[in-house]
Design a protein around this motif. Structure first.
Motif, PDB file in Angstrom:
ATOM      1  N   THR A  91      -5.500 -42.395 -22.303  1.00  0.00           N
ATOM      2  CA  THR A  91      -4.798 -41.187 -21.890  1.00  0.00           C
ATOM      3  C   THR A  91      -3.773 -40.867 -22.963  1.00  0.00           C
ATOM      4  N   SER A  92      -3.069 -39.746 -22.817  1.00  0.00           N
ATOM      5  CA  SER A  92      -1.966 -39.428 -23.724  1.00  0.00           C
ATOM      6  C   SER A  92      -0.676 -39.390 -22.917  1.00  0.00           C
ATOM      7  N   VAL A  93       0.412 -39.833 -23.537  1.00  0.00           N
ATOM      8  CA  VAL A  93       1.709 -39.875 -22.862  1.00  0.00           C
ATOM      9  C   VAL A  93       2.785 -39.328 -23.797  1.00  0.00           C
ATOM     10  N   PRO A  94       3.850 -38.739 -23.253  1.00  0.00           N
ATOM     11  CA  PRO A  94       4.960 -38.305 -24.102  1.00  0.00           C
ATOM     12  C   PRO A  94       5.550 -39.491 -24.856  1.00  0.00           C
ATOM     13  N   GLY A  95       6.063 -39.234 -26.056  1.00  0.00           N
ATOM     14  CA  GLY A  95       6.600 -40.312 -26.871  1.00  0.00           C
ATOM     15  C   GLY A  95       7.643 -41.140 -26.159  1.00  0.00           C
ATOM     16  N   GLY A  96       8.495 -40.487 -25.370  1.00  0.00           N
ATOM     17  CA  GLY A  96       9.545 -41.202 -24.665  1.00  0.00           C
ATOM     18  C   GLY A  96       9.043 -42.045 -23.517  1.00  0.00           C
ATOM     19  N   ALA A  97       7.816 -41.777 -23.049  1.00  0.00           N
ATOM     20  CA  ALA A  97       7.260 -42.519 -21.916  1.00  0.00           C
ATOM     21  C   ALA A  97       6.463 -43.739 -22.350  1.00  0.00           C
ATOM     22  N   LEU A  98       6.184 -43.868 -23.637  1.00  0.00           N
ATOM     23  CA  LEU A  98       5.360 -44.982 -24.104  1.00  0.00           C
ATOM     24  C   LEU A  98       5.959 -46.330 -23.735  1.00  0.00           C
ATOM     25  N   ALA A  99       7.264 -46.485 -23.922  1.00  0.00           N
ATOM     26  CA  ALA A  99       7.912 -47.766 -23.633  1.00  0.00           C
ATOM     27  C   ALA A  99       7.708 -48.193 -22.181  1.00  0.00           C
ATOM     28  N   GLY A 100       7.713 -47.219 -21.271  1.00  0.00           N
ATOM     29  CA  GLY A 100       7.505 -47.527 -19.864  1.00  0.00           C
ATOM     30  C   GLY A 100       6.110 -48.069 -19.600  1.00  0.00           C
ATOM     31  N   PHE A 101       5.109 -47.518 -20.263  1.00  0.00           N
ATOM     32  CA  PHE A 101       3.736 -48.002 -20.120  1.00  0.00           C
ATOM     33  C   PHE A 101       3.622 -49.414 -20.687  1.00  0.00           C
ATOM     34  N   VAL A 102       4.298 -49.661 -21.799  1.00  0.00           N
ATOM     35  CA  VAL A 102       4.268 -50.992 -22.411  1.00  0.00           C
ATOM     36  C   VAL A 102       4.952 -51.998 -21.500  1.00  0.00           C
ATOM     37  N   GLU A 103       6.081 -51.603 -20.931  1.00  0.00           N
ATOM     38  CA  GLU A 103       6.831 -52.493 -20.051  1.00  0.00           C
ATOM     39  C   GLU A 103       6.029 -52.869 -18.818  1.00  0.00           C
ATOM     40  N   ASP A 105       2.979 -53.373 -18.877  1.00  0.00           N
ATOM     41  CA  ASP A 105       1.810 -54.098 -19.387  1.00  0.00           C
ATOM     42  C   ASP A 105       0.518 -53.324 -19.089  1.00  0.00           C
ATOM     43  N   ALA A 106       0.591 -52.005 -19.293  1.00  0.00           N
ATOM     44  CA  ALA A 106      -0.531 -51.134 -18.934  1.00  0.00           C
ATOM     45  C   ALA A 106      -1.388 -50.719 -20.112  1.00  0.00           C
ATOM     46  N   VAL A 107      -0.969 -51.077 -21.340  1.00  0.00           N
ATOM     47  CA  VAL A 107      -1.720 -50.617 -22.504  1.00  0.00           C
ATOM     48  C   VAL A 107      -2.079 -51.763 -23.448  1.00  0.00           C
ATOM     49  N   GLU A 108      -3.130 -51.532 -24.214  1.00  0.00           N
ATOM     50  CA  GLU A 108      -3.571 -52.486 -25.225  1.00  0.00           C
ATOM     51  C   GLU A 108      -2.900 -52.156 -26.557  1.00  0.00           C
ATOM     52  N   LYS A 109      -2.746 -53.143 -27.392  1.00  0.00           N
ATOM     53  CA  LYS A 109      -2.251 -52.892 -28.748  1.00  0.00           C
ATOM     54  C   LYS A 109      -3.363 -52.195 -29.544  1.00  0.00           C
ATOM     55  N   ILE A 110      -2.949 -51.368 -30.474  1.00  0.00           N
ATOM     56  CA  ILE A 110      -3.905 -50.592 -31.262  1.00  0.00           C
ATOM     57  C   ILE A 110      -4.408 -51.398 -32.460  1.00  0.00           C
ATOM     58  N   ASP A 111      -5.728 -51.414 -32.616  1.00  0.00           N
ATOM     59  CA  ASP A 111      -6.351 -52.043 -33.785  1.00  0.00           C
ATOM     60  C   ASP A 111      -6.612 -50.932 -34.807  1.00  0.00           C
ATOM     61  N   TYR A 112      -5.845 -50.943 -35.872  1.00  0.00           N
ATOM     62  CA  TYR A 112      -5.973 -49.884 -36.882  1.00  0.00           C
ATOM     63  C   TYR A 112      -7.024 -50.215 -37.954  1.00  0.00           C
ATOM     64  N   SER A 113      -7.764 -51.301 -37.779  1.00  0.00           N
ATOM     65  CA  SER A 113      -8.720 -51.699 -38.817  1.00  0.00           C
ATOM     66  C   SER A 113      -9.873 -50.707 -38.973  1.00  0.00           C
ATOM     67  N   LEU A 114     -10.154 -49.906 -37.943  1.00  0.00           N
ATOM     68  CA  LEU A 114     -11.231 -48.925 -38.035  1.00  0.00           C
ATOM     69  C   LEU A 114     -10.797 -47.646 -38.763  1.00  0.00           C
ATOM     70  N   PHE A 115      -9.496 -47.467 -38.928  1.00  0.00           N
ATOM     71  CA  PHE A 115      -8.990 -46.281 -39.593  1.00  0.00           C
ATOM     72  C   PHE A 115      -9.208 -46.392 -41.107  1.00  0.00           C
ATOM     73  N   ALA A 116      -9.657 -45.303 -41.716  1.00  0.00           N
ATOM     74  CA  ALA A 116      -9.775 -45.275 -43.169  1.00  0.00           C
ATOM     75  C   ALA A 116      -8.376 -45.353 -43.774  1.00  0.00           C
TER      76      ALA A 116
END
Length: 366
Positions: A91-103, A105-116
């Motif tokens: 999903t997408s969340v406002p920048g200020g709400a990201l910390a709440g999702f992390v707190e 424990d609702a989100v996975e860490k991003i794997d940037y290895s697929l990014f060019a």
């Protein structure tokens, strides 16, 4: 060779009904192709239509991964994650709400290895959070009625917004629940003469003192983003802290409104991967795919939000550069909102957001 590629782009646009900025299948790295599906929340309306045309349909076409949409309901989504059965992969969340999702424990860490590498190099650091990938840029700034303030006499920044002697008239500011999204304290500090690069850490005493000073001149405290331009159009107020998209949407419809980019806040949303996502790999491929300049430019053309890939600005029509948040012509006048500061906690475990909200409620009740 270049002309051949342009002809190929045009042909692809005709065949697929895509936006002017087209993403070609042969430009997609093999590691982004796959099978199966990816479930994403969507807000519907013009927002969904723009995402579908710029992101979802091209992604499916170029990778073979089907995108399935479900209505966006973050409360319901978080509840499903807690049960171990997320109803959506991302999903997408406002920048200020990201910390709440992390707190939570609702989100996975991003794997940037697929990014060019070039994609990562073209994205501002703020867009590459370990728990979320930048989704879009938008802004809050000084909106005004052009009938009251014609060209040459218009307010240019927050200093002018807070100067009721030089620029008389009623103002509109965000209510307490929107104090972060509405840039209430940042605008107040800059209105009090604080330099753009000295806004953070926010001096709450100074900011709230400035808001209190302007309070008698505030004709409307808004909650919904549409309230600000509407109050300008109706004549209820003459200036308003307003979102760029709302102002330019009203202006496009013929309303006598305008926005100053000087000292405007550059805000952003994040894409997040939900904890326990059954299609995590497909979600990571999607993020790597849409963060490239071509999809970002297509999205910006469709809905006039700023792209999170700086190269995309060179792919959109030149006339859009004057209205896209974060564009080279505008970014130097803007201030990146610092969500990390807003979510930082004090010794009592309260965030700056919590403290500011409490103080705001007290101020507005007086």
């Amino acid at each position: 060779m270049k002309n051949a590629k342009i002809r190929k782009s045009i042909m692809a646009a005709v065949l697929f009904g895509a936006l002017p900025t087209i993403v070609l299948a042969d430009d997609v790295p093999a590691n982004l192709k796959g099978s199966g599906e990816l479930v994403i929340t969507s807000g519907g309306g013009t927002w969904e239509a723009a995402q579908k045309k710029a992101f979802f349909d091209p992604f499916t076409r170029d990778t073979g991964i089907k995108v399935v949409l479900v209505p966006e309901d973050h409360a319901k989504l978080l509840a499903s994650v807690k049960l171990g059965q997320p109803e959506a992969d991302m999903t997408s969340v406002p920048g200020g709400a990201l910390a709440g999702f992390v707190e939570k424990d609702a989100v996975e860490k991003i794997d940037y290895s697929l990014f060019a590498k070039e994609t990562l190099d073209e994205m501002p650091e703020q867009m590459k959070n370990e728990n979320g990938v930048g989704a879009l840029l938008y802004s809050i700034g000084v909106g005004y009625n052009t009938t009251k303030f014609p060209k040459g006499k218009e307010p240019k920044n927050w200093v002018d917004f807070y100067d009721v002697k030089k620029f008389p008239g009623a103002r509109s500011l965000p209510k307490c629940e929107k104090l972060v999204d509405g840039g209430l304290l940042e605008g107040a500090l800059m209105g009090d003469g604080v330099a753009s690069d000295k806004v953070y850490p926010i001096d709450m005493d100074r900011a709230f003192a400035k808001v209190a000073e302007l309070k008698p001149h505030v004709g409307r405290w808004w909650v919904a983003g549409a309230d600000a331009p509407q109050s300008l159009i109706s004549g209820e107020v003459d200036m308003a802290a307003a979102y760029n998209g709302r102002i330019f949407g009203a202006k496009k419809d013929g309303a006598p409104v305008e926005l100053s980019w000087d000292q405007s806040l550059l805000q952003y949303d994040f894409w997040v991967l939900m904890k326990g996502s059954p299609n995590k790999e497909n979600a990571e491929k999607f993020l790597a795919y849409i963060s490239r300049p071509e999809p970002q430019a297509a999205f910006a053309e469709a809905i006039s939000y700023g792209p999170v890939n700086e190269k995309a600005f060179s792919l959109v029509p030149k006339e859009l550069l004057d209205i896209l948040p974060g564009s080279p012509a505008i970014a130097k006048k803007q201030v990146f909102q610092d969500y990390k500061w807003w979510n930082a906690k004090n010794a009592e475990g309260r965030t700056n957001w919590d403290v500011a909200l409490e103080r705001c409620v007290v101020l507005l009740s007086q």
